[in-house]
Design a protein around this motif. Structure first.
Motif, PDB file in Angstrom:
ATOM      1  N   VAL A  30       0.925  -1.184  -0.038  1.00 49.59           N
ATOM      2  CA  VAL A  30       0.560   0.187   0.400  1.00 49.59           C
ATOM      3  C   VAL A  30       0.789   1.451  -0.215  1.00 49.59           C
ATOM      4  O   VAL A  30       0.543   1.680  -0.398  1.00 49.59           O
ATOM      5  N   SER A  31       1.510   1.487   1.105  1.00 50.76           N
ATOM      6  CA  SER A  31       2.984   2.235   1.172  1.00 50.76           C
ATOM      7  C   SER A  31       3.606   2.832  -0.502  1.00 50.76           C
ATOM      8  O   SER A  31       3.703   3.733  -0.406  1.00 50.76           O
ATOM      9  N   PHE A  32       4.005   1.307  -1.071  1.00 51.73           N
ATOM     10  CA  PHE A  32       4.173   2.053  -2.654  1.00 51.73           C
ATOM     11  C   PHE A  32       3.668   2.504  -3.923  1.00 51.73           C
ATOM     12  O   PHE A  32       3.837   2.898  -4.610  1.00 51.73           O
ATOM     13  N   TYR A  33       2.760   2.043  -3.636  1.00 53.57           N
ATOM     14  CA  TYR A  33       1.468   2.103  -4.298  1.00 53.57           C
ATOM     15  C   TYR A  33       0.981   3.281  -4.471  1.00 53.57           C
ATOM     16  O   TYR A  33       0.747   4.525  -5.619  1.00 53.57           O
ATOM     17  N   LEU A  34       1.336   3.942  -3.079  1.00 51.18           N
ATOM     18  CA  LEU A  34       0.764   5.089  -3.656  1.00 51.18           C
ATOM     19  C   LEU A  34       0.957   6.221  -2.564  1.00 51.18           C
ATOM     20  O   LEU A  34       0.769   7.684  -3.366  1.00 51.18           O
ATOM     21  N   THR A  35       2.341   5.983  -2.984  1.00 57.61           N
ATOM     22  CA  THR A  35       3.410   6.959  -2.565  1.00 57.61           C
ATOM     23  C   THR A  35       4.363   7.009  -3.626  1.00 57.61           C
ATOM     24  O   THR A  35       4.959   8.031  -4.014  1.00 57.61           O
ATOM     25  N   TYR A  36       5.054   5.964  -3.823  1.00 60.53           N
ATOM     26  CA  TYR A  36       6.310   6.335  -4.597  1.00 60.53           C
ATOM     27  C   TYR A  36       6.037   5.723  -5.681  1.00 60.53           C
ATOM     28  O   TYR A  36       6.802   5.686  -7.301  1.00 60.53           O
TER      29      TYR A  36
END
Length: 683
Positions: A664-670
């Protein structure tokens, strides 16, 4: 009398009417196509030659007033400065209109309520502060008593200790249910203070039932009873959160956060007070000397498990009367019984009821449930809400994972008995209290991301000092207390930063349920972090029992160091979700003002929270209630019920949880940065 010619008036009037902007044009000119709500309704910007009108609703009657006469004092005070920044090509009237519009637009975004400040220490609202003191008593008392009861007296395993803590705190994960009740089912027109009273009365009733169980209550039944008591005070806490957000909304933006730090500070004072009672009440032989028997007419126990934990010198010198003597781990000669402990908390609860009844609250009409839920769903779909929730969930999962073997190791390696443990907890709460007030005084407007970054790194620095204890470089209980208290002091930066944005997201009229939704989502993963913590023990089988840790072999130290390093790596990975956290209050309010929505992410948040909540609740209750039967299973943190039991299930469950967090962190931020949709920023 002067004569006026009406020639050409029709043509002039038509020109004027043609140049009046439509409603959609006015909305687009002011806020990019979205309606902007002012203090009294909707306000629209008109061209300079026309007067500015504000729609106001007063007692159900609509009226239109000249905005120049309705402007508040803050606009008049700063108007000259704002006007000086306008282009010199604008005439004075245009500059004044632009200045007023800009001032009001900023006020609409950053100031949540137009009403004046509320003094939380006044007679009308002091009950809110008193409520959080009682919350501190219950939270601190129910959790801090676990160490002497389970680790010191009962010799519990690391998995049982960690699961018991999670079970006691699991009711915090259901705050959304109580938020729905308080917002949708007002009692006699009041939706907050009746629920505060009901919640505390329920809590007191459970504590009285616990007192009737006697001093020899089974430790696992004690945990379940405390969990039920927490159900009552969490109910009261949710309603009080509505009051807290209501008061915080009336703080100006430069001071907003003061109410939050105040109530959290008072809660820590309550925890300090109850831990002082534990310090002086449970540091005697009854809690700290295994097998101690105050009645000489009752013979010493023959239970081999208890005899193994008795001081060898004491048992050798008095093989038949060892149980009547006070061991070295006991600091005082007296003991406070568990019934006396429970009744003392009840006394404070009953003494505070009149303060809750005096709370000032306006009566409201019950709103249709389906209509309210529809409006609540519209709140949840907002990006400002689901993004903050996702940050809280992911960061709490990863940063909340701990070394579950520390508790039993502290007891067998450092001889950390009840007296020292209580002192450590008191110092933790005191310095947490100091940290909150330092943040309130000096860092209310410091970037939340920078606070979390600094706090996380400093916590890891102090946690790394535990390697000195693992490899027996210096095993001293006071050294451990210093490192633990210092780490918690630094954690205040993380705590307040992650909680301050919740007030900014909650909209007026939805205070309790919105705030409880966000805190429910973050609290739902706290038991999950505990589950992951003791599921990791499946890969380090020598660290679950006090007996195996006490052997202190090179293999035990190696497994302990590997687990400690793994936990620290997981903790530092929590910073990967940091871009999901807004930088500060203004950025949060700007996110709210943009009005971006997503039904997918709103549904995703609800599904995630429910899944984690159900999973962690079932696993922790099974671990505590049926520990004798299933406690050996690796998926519950045991060493295995058989020699060939596989760790595959534990590995799969833990991997799925971390895949969720990092995915989720990768999809939304990176991912947006890699695809060029968003630029990278160091701030």
């Amino acid at each position: 009398m002067q004569n006026f010619s009406l020639a050409g008036c029709d043509e002039t009037a038509n020109d004027i009417l043609e140049n009046i902007p439509s409603d959609s044009e006015r909305r687009a000119a002011t806020d990019g196509g979205t309606r902007r709500r002012g203090a009294g309704g909707y306000s629209f910007r008109r061209p300079a030659p026309f007067r500015i009108f504000r729609r106001q609703v007063d007692g159900g009657a609509e009226s239109f007033e000249d905005d120049r006469s309705a402007s508040n004092g803050s606009v008049d005070t700063n108007l000259r400065t704002v006007m000086m920044s306008q282009s010199a090509g604008e005439d004075p009237e245009e500059r004044k209109i632009t200045a007023i519009d800009r001032q009001k637009k900023e006020g609409d975004i950053y100031n949540i309520s137009a009403e004046g400040d509320i003094n939380p220490l006044s007679n009308d609202y002091f009950g809110v502060v008193a409520n959080y003191f009682s919350v501190g008593l219950m939270m601190g008392g129910s959790t801090s008593l676990l160490y002497p009861v389970l680790i010191v007296k009962a010799g519990a395993t690391a998995s049982l200790m960690t699961a018991s803590y999670a079970v006691i705190m699991v009711c915090w994960s259901y705050k959304i249910v109580f938020g729905f009740l308080s917002d949708c089912f007002p009692i006699f027109g009041y939706k907050r203070k009746p629920y505060i009273v009901i919640g505390w009365l329920f809590c007191a009733a459970v504590l009285i039932a616990l007192a009737r169980e006697g001093n020899d209550v089974d430790p696992r039944n004690l945990v379940i009873m405390f969990a039920l008591a927490n159900l009552g005070y969490v109910w009261a806490d949710v309603a009080s959160d509505g009051f807290m957000v209501f008061i915080a909304h009336r703080e100006p933006i430069e001071k907003r956060g003061t109410m939050q730090t105040l109530v959290y500070s008072v809660s820590k004072l309550g925890q300090i007070a109850i831990n002082l009672l534990i310090l002086f009440g449970f540091s005697g032989p009854g809690m700290n000397c295994p097998g101690y028997q105050p009645d000489p007419s009752i013979p010493c126990t023959n239970n081999i498990y208890i005899i193994k934990r008795v001081d060898p010198e004491l048992y050798t010198n008095n093989p038949y009367s060892w149980c009547y003597e006070m061991c070295d781990d006991a600091t005082f000669e007296w003991d406070l019984s568990i019934p006396e402990f429970a009744i003392s908390i009840c006394f404070v609860i009953f003494a505070s009821i009149p303060l809750y009844l005096r709370l000032k609250e306006d009566k409201v009409q019950a709103e249709p449930r389906l209509e309210f839920l529809a409006k609540f769903w519209s709140q949840l779909k907002r990006k400002a809400a689901w993004q903050v929730i996702l940050y809280g969930m992911i960061s709490h999962i990863t940063f909340g994972v701990s070394n579950a073997a520390k508790m039993p190791a502290n007891y067998v390696w450092l001889d950390l008995h009840t007296f020292q443990h209580s002192i450590m907890v008191i110092f933790e709460k005191f310095f947490f209290f100091v940290g909150l007030n330092l943040v309130r005084k000096y860092a209310l407007n410091v970037s939340w991301r920078k606070q979390v970054l600094a706090g996380s790194l400093l916590v890891l620095v102090f946690n790394s000092l535990y390697f000195i204890i693992i490899f027996d470089v210096w095993r001293n209980s006071w050294f451990y207390i210093f490192t633990d208290v210092s780490a918690l002091f630094m954690y205040t930066l993380n705590f307040l930063a992650s909680h301050a944005c919740m007030v900014e997201v909650a909209e007026p009229g939805y205070e309790a349920i919105t705030y409880s939704l966000i805190t429910t989502a973050t609290n739902a993963v706290s038991p999950l972090s505990a589950v992951v913590s003791y599921q990791l023990l499946a890969f380090f089988p020598l660290l679950n029992d006090q007996e195996s840790i006490a052997t202190d072999t090179p293999e035990v130290r190696s497994q302990f160091a590997s687990l400690q390093a793994l936990v620290m790596l997981i903790n530092i990975s929590s910073l990967l979700s940091l871009p999901l956290l807004p930088r500060q209050k203004k950025e949060t309010r700007e996110m709210v003002a943009k009005g971006e929505i997503s039904s997918f992410w709103g549904s995703f948040v609800i599904l995630s929270a429910l899944t984690f909540l159900c999973y962690s609740t079932i696993v922790t209750f099974v671990t505590v209630k049926y520990h004798d039967v299933y406690g050996c299973m690796k998926v519950l943190g045991g060493g295995g019920c058989s020699a060939d039991e596989s760790s595959t299930m534990a590995l799969g469950l833990v991997s799925c949880i971390f895949l969720y967090c990092y995915g989720v962190s990768f999809y939304l931020t990176y991912l947006p940065i890699f695809t060029g949709e968003r630029s990278f920023s160091r701030s």
